[in-house]
Motif scaffolding. Structure first.
Motif, mmCIF file in Angstrom:
data_model
loop_
_atom_site.group_PDB
_atom_site.id
_atom_site.type_symbol
_atom_site.label_atom_id
_atom_site.label_comp_id
_atom_site.label_asym_id
_atom_site.label_seq_id
_atom_site.Cartn_x
_atom_site.Cartn_y
_atom_site.Cartn_z
ATOM 1 N N TRP A 88 0.819 -1.209 0.000
ATOM 2 C CA TRP A 88 0.000 0.000 0.000
ATOM 3 C C TRP A 88 0.854 1.260 0.000
ATOM 4 O O TRP A 88 0.467 2.271 -0.578
ATOM 5 N N GLU A 89 2.012 1.223 0.649
ATOM 6 C CA GLU A 89 2.917 2.386 0.634
ATOM 7 C C GLU A 89 3.307 2.743 -0.795
ATOM 8 O O GLU A 89 3.454 3.913 -1.132
ATOM 9 N N LYS A 90 3.501 1.735 -1.628
ATOM 10 C CA LYS A 90 3.875 1.963 -3.024
ATOM 11 C C LYS A 90 2.679 2.428 -3.852
ATOM 12 O O LYS A 90 2.839 3.183 -4.801
ATOM 13 N N GLU A 91 1.495 1.961 -3.496
ATOM 14 C CA GLU A 91 0.286 2.239 -4.287
ATOM 15 C C GLU A 91 -0.402 3.559 -3.934
ATOM 16 O O GLU A 91 -1.007 4.171 -4.794
ATOM 17 N N PHE A 92 -0.327 3.955 -2.667
ATOM 18 C CA PHE A 92 -1.088 5.117 -2.200
ATOM 19 C C PHE A 92 -0.153 6.153 -1.582
ATOM 20 O O PHE A 92 0.446 5.907 -0.532
ATOM 21 N N SER A 93 -0.073 7.303 -2.211
ATOM 22 C CA SER A 93 0.887 8.333 -1.783
ATOM 23 C C SER A 93 0.584 8.897 -0.394
ATOM 24 O O SER A 93 1.477 9.430 0.261
ATOM 25 N N GLN A 94 -0.667 8.783 0.066
ATOM 26 C CA GLN A 94 -0.995 9.303 1.404
ATOM 27 C C GLN A 94 -0.356 8.490 2.523
ATOM 28 O O GLN A 94 -0.161 8.989 3.623
ATOM 29 N N LEU A 95 -0.068 7.234 2.257
ATOM 30 C CA LEU A 95 0.493 6.351 3.287
ATOM 31 C C LEU A 95 2.017 6.422 3.216
ATOM 32 O O LEU A 95 2.642 5.781 2.373
ATOM 33 N N ARG A 96 2.602 7.240 4.070
ATOM 34 C CA ARG A 96 4.046 7.461 4.080
ATOM 35 C C ARG A 96 4.594 7.397 5.504
ATOM 36 O O ARG A 96 4.759 8.425 6.150
ATOM 37 N N PRO A 97 4.867 6.191 6.005
ATOM 38 C CA PRO A 97 5.453 6.121 7.347
ATOM 39 C C PRO A 97 6.861 6.699 7.339
ATOM 40 O O PRO A 97 7.499 6.772 6.285
ATOM 41 N N MET A 98 7.303 7.117 8.482
ATOM 42 C CA MET A 98 8.676 7.617 8.605
ATOM 43 C C MET A 98 9.623 6.437 8.478
ATOM 44 O O MET A 98 9.267 5.305 8.790
ATOM 45 N N LYS A 99 10.823 6.716 8.034
ATOM 46 C CA LYS A 99 11.856 5.678 7.989
ATOM 47 C C LYS A 99 12.905 6.057 9.033
ATOM 48 O O LYS A 99 13.400 7.174 9.059
ATOM 49 N N ARG A 100 13.207 5.114 9.890
ATOM 50 C CA ARG A 100 14.248 5.310 10.904
ATOM 51 C C ARG A 100 15.327 4.283 10.597
ATOM 52 O O ARG A 100 15.217 3.142 10.993
ATOM 53 N N GLY A 101 16.293 4.719 9.820
ATOM 54 C CA GLY A 101 17.273 3.769 9.305
ATOM 55 C C GLY A 101 16.562 2.915 8.281
ATOM 56 O O GLY A 101 15.969 3.427 7.340
ATOM 57 N N SER A 102 16.569 1.618 8.470
ATOM 58 C CA SER A 102 15.872 0.727 7.544
ATOM 59 C C SER A 102 14.486 0.327 8.074
ATOM 60 O O SER A 102 13.770 -0.433 7.436
ATOM 61 N N GLN A 103 14.127 0.838 9.248
ATOM 62 C CA GLN A 103 12.854 0.486 9.879
ATOM 63 C C GLN A 103 11.774 1.515 9.562
ATOM 64 O O GLN A 103 12.039 2.706 9.528
ATOM 65 N N ARG A 104 10.556 1.037 9.353
ATOM 66 C CA ARG A 104 9.414 1.929 9.172
ATOM 67 C C ARG A 104 8.856 2.288 10.548
ATOM 68 O O ARG A 104 8.760 1.430 11.415
ATOM 69 N N ALA A 105 8.461 3.534 10.700
ATOM 70 C CA ALA A 105 7.847 3.992 11.945
ATOM 71 C C ALA A 105 6.502 4.622 11.587
ATOM 72 O O ALA A 105 6.443 5.719 11.031
ATOM 73 N N TYR A 106 5.436 3.906 11.861
ATOM 74 C CA TYR A 106 4.088 4.386 11.554
ATOM 75 C C TYR A 106 3.584 5.270 12.677
ATOM 76 O O TYR A 106 3.746 4.952 13.849
ATOM 77 N N ARG A 107 2.957 6.363 12.306
ATOM 78 C CA ARG A 107 2.318 7.252 13.277
ATOM 79 C C ARG A 107 0.834 6.908 13.320
ATOM 80 O O ARG A 107 0.330 6.185 12.453
ATOM 81 N N ALA A 108 0.115 7.444 14.296
ATOM 82 C CA ALA A 108 -1.326 7.174 14.412
ATOM 83 C C ALA A 108 -2.051 7.573 13.131
ATOM 84 O O ALA A 108 -2.953 6.867 12.668
ATOM 85 N N LYS A 109 -1.657 8.691 12.507
ATOM 86 C CA LYS A 109 -2.327 9.125 11.271
ATOM 87 C C LYS A 109 -2.103 8.113 10.143
ATOM 88 O O LYS A 109 -2.984 7.904 9.318
ATOM 89 N N ASP A 110 -0.921 7.476 10.103
ATOM 90 C CA ASP A 110 -0.662 6.441 9.102
ATOM 91 C C ASP A 110 -1.580 5.236 9.329
ATOM 92 O O ASP A 110 -2.082 4.639 8.375
#
Length: 85
Positions: free
Chosen positions: A37-59
């Motif tokens: 979904w991150e690749k398909e939908f531009s609204q879904l953009r979790p933060m990247k902390r190094g190689s790890q994804r960090a999702y926020r509540a809004k994500d």
């Protein structure tokens, strides 16, 4: 399209960031689905902390809405991507 009743999702804890495993559990989908979904939908953009994804509540809320539209309301990927804002 017909609406399908989806299983209830757990409440979102009051944390700042969620690793992908926890985020996927909160959204009721597998890890690889969120990555797709991150690749398909531009609204879904979790933060990247190094190689790890960090999702926020809004994500999490965005991913839950995507899930609701795709699985609950049977809206197609093509239709969703065409109506992205």
């Amino acid at each position: 399209p017909r609406k399908k009743k989806l299983p209830e999702l757990p409440p979102i804890p009051s944390k700042r960031y969620f690793p992908i495993r926890e985020a996927s559990s909160l959204c009721g989908v597998k890890d690889y689905v969120l990555r797709f979904w991150e690749k398909e939908f531009s609204q879904l953009r979790p933060m990247k902390r190094g190689s790890q994804r960090a999702y926020r509540a809004k994500d999490i809320l965005i991913a839950r809405r995507i899930r609701e539209l795709l699985y609950g309301e049977a809206v197609s990927y093509t239709h969703l991507r065409a109506h992205e804002t």
